[in-house]
Each structure stands twice: as C-alpha cells, then as structure tokens.
Design an enzyme around this catalytic site. Structure first.
Site, PDB file in Angstrom:
ATOM      1  N   HIS A 151       0.849  -1.190   0.000  1.00  0.00           N
ATOM      2  CA  HIS A 151       0.000   0.000   0.000  1.00  0.00           C
ATOM      3  C   HIS A 151       0.884   1.239   0.000  1.00  0.00           C
ATOM      4  O   HIS A 151       1.612   1.486   0.957  1.00  0.00           O
ATOM      5  CB  HIS A 151      -0.870  -0.007   1.261  1.00  0.00           C
ATOM      6  N   LYS A 570     -12.631   6.891  -9.023  1.00  0.00           N
ATOM      7  CA  LYS A 570     -11.881   8.056  -9.511  1.00  0.00           C
ATOM      8  C   LYS A 570     -12.380   8.493 -10.879  1.00  0.00           C
ATOM      9  O   LYS A 570     -12.405   9.676 -11.200  1.00  0.00           O
ATOM     10  CB  LYS A 570     -10.383   7.716  -9.571  1.00  0.00           C
TER      11      LYS A 570
END
EC number: 4.1.1.31
Length: 904
Positions: A151, A570
């Site tokens: 991550h 997004k």
C-alpha cells in the site's frame, strides 16, 4: 452544557473505554513533560483547549491559525507528534475495548452471541431452516481468502507495530480482574516503556521501502498474528456448530491467504521475475521455520513412553520408513528417547522439513505428506488415551499446515494490459496493433494462445521481462507446487484480446503443463466505469472463444473476474462506481450461467469508502443474490491490514466475521426482491446524474492545478511510503494517470474527502426532481444495497471538515473562488439528502459508537490540519527545498492519518 460536549456521552458498556482514554491521555501528558518539557505540555494544553472551544462554538479555524502560524519546523513537528501520540493511545484503547466487549459476550453465553460472529451466523441460519446436513454439504464449498497488498500510503513502520503490540498486551493483561496492585503497576510500566520507545522512533523511514521491506511487513501479519489465530478460528467454529446443532462434522479448510507483494508489477518497475522467485522462497522459509519451531515445542509434550502407553501400528511403521529414508537424522536421535516413538517421529519430521528447505533428499514432496504425519499422531493419541496429552497441540499445527501449506500465502501476479499489448505488437512486428479492434486482434492471437503456432521471440526489454516472469511462474509451479500461485491479473482489461494475449505470452514463456495446457488462472480486472459496463460483453466474448474455452475446461470451468473499486470511483464518482459494480455482478453472473461456467468475483477493495472499504458483513448483505456462492476473495490494504489484523484477538474476530458473512450469504441468500425492477431505473438516474456532476468538477479546466494546490499531494509524492510510484511511469500529471490511492489520500488529508461523496447530492436531487422521492425513501428503508451506500456516504461526510477544507482550498489562490463554492454547495446538497433519506437529524445517528469515536478525535485532528496548511504554504514558497519543513509536513500527514484512521 453545550451541544458538542453533551454529544460526547459514553454508553454504559463503553464507560471502561472512557476511563482508559482518560488514563492513557494523562500518561501521554506525563510522557510529553518528560521527553520535551513541562512548558511544552502547557502549550499543548492551550492548543487543545482552543481546538475544543472552536468545535463547541462551531467557529472558523482562524483562532487556531493565529495560535499555530509561523512555528519553527522542529517545534511544529513536536506539536504534531504530541497529538499523534494521543491518537495512537486512543486507537489502542478502542481496539482493546473491542477485545473487552468480545470477552463480555463470550462470558454471557450463547443466548446473546456477538453480532456478526460465528455463533450469531449459525443461530440465524438454523432459525431460517438450515439443517446440519445442509451445513455439512456447504462447508467444503466455503473458500475465504483475504489477499494482502502493498500500500503506497501505509504510514505505520514495523518498529512501531511491534511496540504497539507491547502496549496492547499490557492493556489486555490489565483486563484480568484478578491482577494485584503490583501487577497492574507492572502493566502500566510496560505500556509507558513501549510508548516512550515509540516517541523516540521516527514515524517514517528516511528511505523508500523496497519490495523486500514490503514483503517483510506483510509477513509480520501472516507469521506473527494469523499463524497464531488460525487454529482458534476453527475451534471457535466447531464450538459454535456444537452449541447450535449438538454435533460437529469434520471441518474442511475454509480459509487461506493471498498476497500481491512481490508479484504486483502494475506500474512498479521494482517488481519482476526475481521478486516473484524471491517472495516465494522467502515465504517458504518463513512458514517452514514456524513448523520446525512448533514441532520442537510439540516434541517436549509428546514424551509418551511405550512402557506405559501404546502407539498405533501405522505410526510405528511410518517411523521405520523414516529411519530408512533419513539414516543420518535417525542416527542423531538420543538413545534416552528410544522408548518415545512420538518424539522420535517428530525428530525425523523436522529433518524432513529441513531437507525441504534445503531441496535435499528426504524432503516432503507436498504439504499433504506433513498433514499425513500429523494425522497419524492425532489418530494414535486418540486411540491410546492421549486426547489430553498433546492431541490438542498437534491438531493446532495440523490446522496451520492445512491453511498455510509450504507457501504461507498464494502469490498473485498483476500487470497492465497495455504492457502485454506492446510486447505482442513488437513480437509480431505490427505497428498498427492498437488501431485494430478487439475482434481482429483476437483472431491473430488465437493460434498463439492455442499453442498451434509459437509466438515469435524478440530481443527487447519488454518481451524479455515478460518471458522471465512466465518462466519464473513455471519454475515456481515445479518447485513450490500449484497451490503457491494465485491468479494472473490483467489490470485495465478492456476486451477478450487482453486475456488471449496473456495466454499466448504464457505459452511462449514456458508455462505449460504435461497435457499442453497453461496452468494459470487469468483474471481480467475491470476498473473504469466504462469497463464495468462492458465487462459482461467481454466475458461473453471470452467464454464463446473456442481457444479460451478449451483453456477454461482445463481449469475446471471456473472463471474469476476482479472488480476494481478504486479507479471506477476516480473515473466516475462513488455513486457510478457502486452502482456499476452492483450491475456488473448481476449481468456477469447471468452471462456465465448461460454458458455453463461458474463465475467467482475478486473484490479489489481499499481502506476508504471511496475505494470500496467498509464492513464485510454489510457489503455481502448488499451484494447481488448469488454473487458469493461460498467464496470471498478480497484485497486487504495498508491501514486495513493494520486495523483488522494487527492484534490477534481482532484478527480472529475479522476472520470470524468474514466466514460468518459468507455462510449467511451462501446458504440463505436474500429472497428475490420484486421491487428492484422499479428501483433500478431510479438508481440508474442517480448514478448517471452523479457522474455528470462529478466529471464536470474534476474535468473542469485547471482542475488538476487546483487539486495540486488545494491538497498536500506534493508532500505525499515526496514521502517514502511504498515501492510503487504514485503515478503510472512515463505519464503526465493528468487525473487519469494518477493512481487512485494517492488521489483519495490527498483529499482525505485536506479533509474534503471529495472521492467519497462528490456528486451524490446531485444524483439524489435529480431523482427527486424526476418525482422519485418516495421511491428513494422506500429504497433507503428496504434495499440493503442502497441503505449501505447511504450509510457509507454518511460516514465519509462525518470524517470531513468543510472549514479545514476551505483553509486548504485558499492555498490555490484565484482557483479557490472557482472550485470551493462547488464543493460547498454539493456538500450541503449531499448531506441534506443523506440525512433526509436515512431519517436522521444528524449524521451517524444510527451508529452512536462510531459517531462518538469521530467526535472524540476531531478537536485533536484540527490543530494538525491547521498547522499543515501553514507549513505547506511556507514549504511551497521554498519550491519544496526546505527539508525541515518537509519533515514537519510528513509528521502532519502521519498525524491526520492516525486521527481519521484512513489513508487511501
């Protein structure tokens, strides 16, 4: 009493949490006075008092700005770390309180099982008519697989994780009501020691982590936490089944783990064939080392002498076979153990494990052989009065071997479709490859994918890199076994040609079995709104392709599809993303069923709501009927791993919740809802108009300039958080090229949290204007999908702060007056309709515990955010060259992340 303070009321079950927070908060004060100065502690108290007063009066943050502006970077960093340390202890206190509440449920008995646990799930199933026979038939179909991913916004260092575990352990020990005053003092001293060591440890590494570092980070959770709790999970399930049904069937393996670390090549040049091989080797060493250590401990327990008890003939025969197989190891056995057959067999089992590590003669060929040895021990103990003399410990090891094998976690490999396409175009010498449509490309690829013609080899970097990857997978399959490999995921998959391309490349790379098939599960990842809409057509084309269908037949006629929650959000906003994912699952299931293929979904969820985060149980309850079917494969990322698996008791709870949710969704899915036919067009309208509003905002001229000025994205890009860049390599700073995680992270830091709600209000208003208000209220009341969607939006809105967001926005200069009014108006519209449809006077009214947690933190996050704005303005004035200011800004990023418990 004012509204803000009166809202901070702890329910009776949470009063111990209140006491812990007060006690640990005082301990933080003592720490600050000792490590910095008493004057510094006084300054922190003044800032804290101002922040609370601002919240109580709902005043603008200008009073805080005046108090915090212009500080020296080192002083600012210390102030931020002080508030971050408070968040650290509050987060720990809340996690330990979850353990306390779990114990209280367990002490109360099964009449009041903890919601969403295994006891609760089984009682609900029985109440719905599920019999023990039906449950037994379903259990072998259950397959729960959390997949850990690296991550790029993970903000917790390994050194700090270890100290956090020490603090948790001291608080958990203190839950024991029998502790003496001296023991409680010792607990407090241990906590203070770990807290002080944490204060003296930098929050972030000065260098960017390598893939090896990320692998070690994920390995910490797998070997130090999950390895410990897996047997307890099965024991809990057995107990729950026995309590509910009166008897327990033999349990199959229900859980396993996956990882992307070392195999996720998408946008990361640091991942290649070497990291794939290195990861598999490292994981093998890690898990075999754990088995050896556990066998060593087991040996001291299994000291039964044949002069006192018998052992089974099968175990004796196995011991003789191993003496012949491993004569040198047998010769090293101690003579005084000659009458202890369990211990002698244990010695030789450890020798076989060492041979497996060394690739030497006598190695175990597969985990099943080690399982067989452990089962021999269990059967012999059970037959010879040994149920209470080591059987329990041996069985725990057996559950671990079944769960982790010799590979610890299955390694997925991921690469973007365009990388494969460029390699094939170069191999075929076709300069117009991208200009051809999917049907034309599929026709060209067919013979290569089928193995009829060899795909030409060419000497260029892209082809050589892919050849090495597939060769590494072929070698791994031989060396580590098929179970060590997960799926090959094609990110940004658009059509069937993208899948056939991988099949052709795999053949060229030598990944072919003895039957001439490619032993690889190829998984298209649909990420954008358009690809989700077109996903059904892609899968239909793929399953109708004779070459691919032959490949699929060799893979058991099971096709996995990965759903991307991040990029779809997004791309089109959260409403379009959520609805697109819901519709895609329904349509994909129908298409696969018509073609006789079992379809399973791999959910690419992130930690934030904007990236698909949220409670697994609620997500599965809201999922389309039939979409689970016994299987849950889901990514676990960054702070989610830390939050769900950082503490053993909470890791166990997380595994129970996932397993219970899968059982409920699979055995007794919701009945078909006829009203959905009426609701879907309304949701279509909400999603469509929401997307229009969202894209009008993010697609406006100069928006990317506004984004880069109104958020700390430039700081995030400078942080050494992950091995993968924040943008796709070689591409500009357009929104489409920015990865979803830093996109969400930046808005979360600016407290606007745009990706988690923007456009929703416009979509809901459009539906109301079209005459659907009553239908929306009905949907909110009776449709789990829509209710969960609104609840998630409410949670995001509760974590945001418009006043702080405005401070960040003003950093954009003239762009502020263009963009911020849009944010303010859309926020008011969204908040108004979410509260109205949920029939709530305030956000999170239905979840007072979460509301309290957020309100408890906000006054402590505010000073960090205000300071962040001041530091950001000053740092940018130096063209980003002042390293002291950057260090203080990095501390701010970590502090806000600790406070909102959310990164990307």
């Amino acid at each position: 009493m004012n509204e803000y303070r009166s809202s901070l009321v702890f329910a009776t079950p949470d009063l111990p949490l209140r006491d812990d927070v007060r006690r640990l908060g005082a301990l933080v004060g003592d720490l600050l006075a000792e490590q910095v100065s008493a004057e510094f502690l006084d300054e922190i108290e003044r800032v804290r008092t101002t922040a609370i007063s601002r919240r109580e009066s709902d005043a603008p943050p200008s009073t805080l700005s005046e108090q915090l502006a212009g500080r020296q970077p080192r002083d600012a960093e210390a102030l931020v770390r002080a508030f971050s340390t408070y968040f650290q202890v509050v987060n720990i206190a809340e996690r330990v309180h979850r353990i306390r509440r779990r114990r209280e449920y367990q002490r109360s008995g099964t009449d009041t099982p903890q919601p969403d646990g295994l006891h609760d799930a089984l009682r609900r199933l029985k109440a719905q008519g599920v019999t023990l026979d039906e449950l037994s038939q379903w259990l072998p179909r259950i397959d729960v697989e959390p997949v850990f991913t690296a991550h790029p916004t993970e903000a917790v260092r390994r050194a700090l994780l270890e100290k956090e575990q020490l603090m948790v352990a001291s608080l958990v020990d203190n839950l024991d009501g029998m502790r003496t005053p001296n023991e409680r003092a010792s607990d407090a001293a241990r906590f203070r020691m770990a807290l002080t060591a944490s204060w003296q440890t930098a929050d972030s590494s000065p260098v960017r982590p390598t893939v090896d570092d990320e692998r070690e980070h994920v390995g910490f959770y797998l070997t130090q936490v999950l390895y410990r709790v897996i047997p307890v999970m099965y024991e809990t399930l057995e107990h729950a089944i026995e309590e509910t049904y009166g008897s327990v069937p033999a349990l199959p393996r229900l859980l396993r783990f996956g990882t992307w670390v070392g195999g996720d090549m998408d946008g990361n040049p640091n991942v290649d064939a070497k990291t794939i091989a290195g990861t598999l080797d490292a994981q093998r060493r890690a898990v075999l080392d754990r088995y050896q250590k556990e066998l060593w401990q087991l040996a001291s327990l299994l000291s039964q002498s044949t002069t006192l008890v018998q052992v089974s003939g099968e175990l004796t025969a196995q011991l003789e076979r191993y003496r012949a197989l491993l004569p040198d190891a047998a010769a090293r056995s101690r003579p005084r153990h000659g009458d202890m057959p369990y211990r002698l067999l244990n010695d030789l089992m450890r020798a076989r494990l060492q041979a497996t590590l060394d690739d030497a003669d006598g190695a175990y060929a597969a985990p099943s052989e080690l399982e067989h040895d452990l089962q021999l021990i269990l059967d012999s103990l059970q037959a010879n009065k040994g149920l209470h003399a080591g059987w329990f410990a041996a069985r725990r090891l057996l559950w671990r071997v079944r769960s982790f094998g010799f590979h610890l976690a299955r390694l997925d490999v991921r690469q973007e479709s365009s990388v494969h396409a460029r390699a094939v175009a170069d191999a075929l010498g076709q300069t117009d490859w991208d200009a051809q449509d999917a049907t034309q490309r599929a026709a060209v690829l067919g013979p290569y994918a089928a193995g009829q013609d060899p795909l030409p080899r060419v000497d260029d970097e892209g082809n050589a890199r892919l050849d090495a990857v597939f060769a590494a997978l072929a070698d791994a399959r031989t060396r580590h076994g098929a179970d060590a490999l997960g799926s090959y995921i094609i990110s940004m998959a658009h059509n069937r040609a993208d899948v056939l391309t991988v099949l052709a490349l795999a053949r060229r790379g030598g990944l072919v079995d003895d039957a001439g098939a490619v032993p690889l599960d190829i998984v298209p990842l649909f990420e954008t709104v358009d690809d989700l809409r077109g996903g059904t057509g892609t899968v239909q084309d793929l399953l109708a392709d004779p070459v691919y269908r032959q490949h699929l037949a060799a893979r058991g006629d099971t096709q996995m599809v990965m759903l991307g929650y991040s990029d779809s959000g997004k791309d089109g906003g959260i409403a379009a993303s959520r609805w697109g994912l819901q519709r895609a699952q329904v349509e994909l299931l129908e298409a696969a069923a018509e073609l006789g293929v079992r379809l399973t979904f791999f959910h690419g969820r992130g930690g934030s709501i904007a990236r698909g985060g949220g409670k697994t149980s609620r997500a599965l309850d809201a999922a389309p009927r039939g979409s689970v079917d016994g299987r849950l494969r889901v990514t676990e990322q960054g702070e989610v791993i830390h939050r769900k698996y950082g503490i053993r008791a909470l890791a166990l709870r997380s595994l129970e919740q996932m397993t219970g949710a899968v059982l409920l969704s699979s055995l007794r899915p919701r009945a078909p809802e006829p009203r959905e036919a009426r609701w879907r067009p309304v949701m279509d309208l909400v999603a469509e108009r929401s997307t229009v509003a969202y894209r009008a905002f993010v697609g406006a001229p100069e928006f990317m300039q506004y984004f880069r000025l109104a958020t700390p994205i430039d700081v995030i890009e400078r942080m050494t958080l992950g091995s993968r860049p924040s943008r796709r390599l070689g591409q500009d700073a357009a929104l489409s090229n920015l990865r979803a995680i830093p996109w969400v992270f930046a808005w979360s830091q600016a407290r606007a949290v745009i990706p988690g709600w923007y456009g929703v209000g416009s979509g809901l208003q459009a539906a109301v204007d079209a005459g659907h208000e009553e239908t929306l209220r009905e949907m909110a009341q009776d449709w789990p999908f829509f209710r969960t969607f609104l609840d998630d939006i409410a949670m995001v809105l509760s974590k945001g702060d418009l006043n702080i967001a405005e401070l960040f926005s003003r950093l954009s200069g003239d762009l502020h007056t263009r963009f911020f009014p849009l944010i303010r108006d859309e926020l008011a519209l969204t908040k108004g309709w979410v509260k109205a449809l949920l029939q709530q006077q305030s956000l999170l009214q239905h979840d007072p515990r979460l509301a309290l947690s957020i309100r408890l933190r906000n006054p402590y996050i505010d000073p960090i955010s205000v300071l962040q704005v001041d530091l950001l303005q000053r740092w940018r004035a130096t063209d980003g060259e002042d390293e002291a200011l950057l260090r203080a800004l990095v501390a701010c990023v970590n502090g806000v992340s600790q406070g909102v418990q959310n990164t990307g």
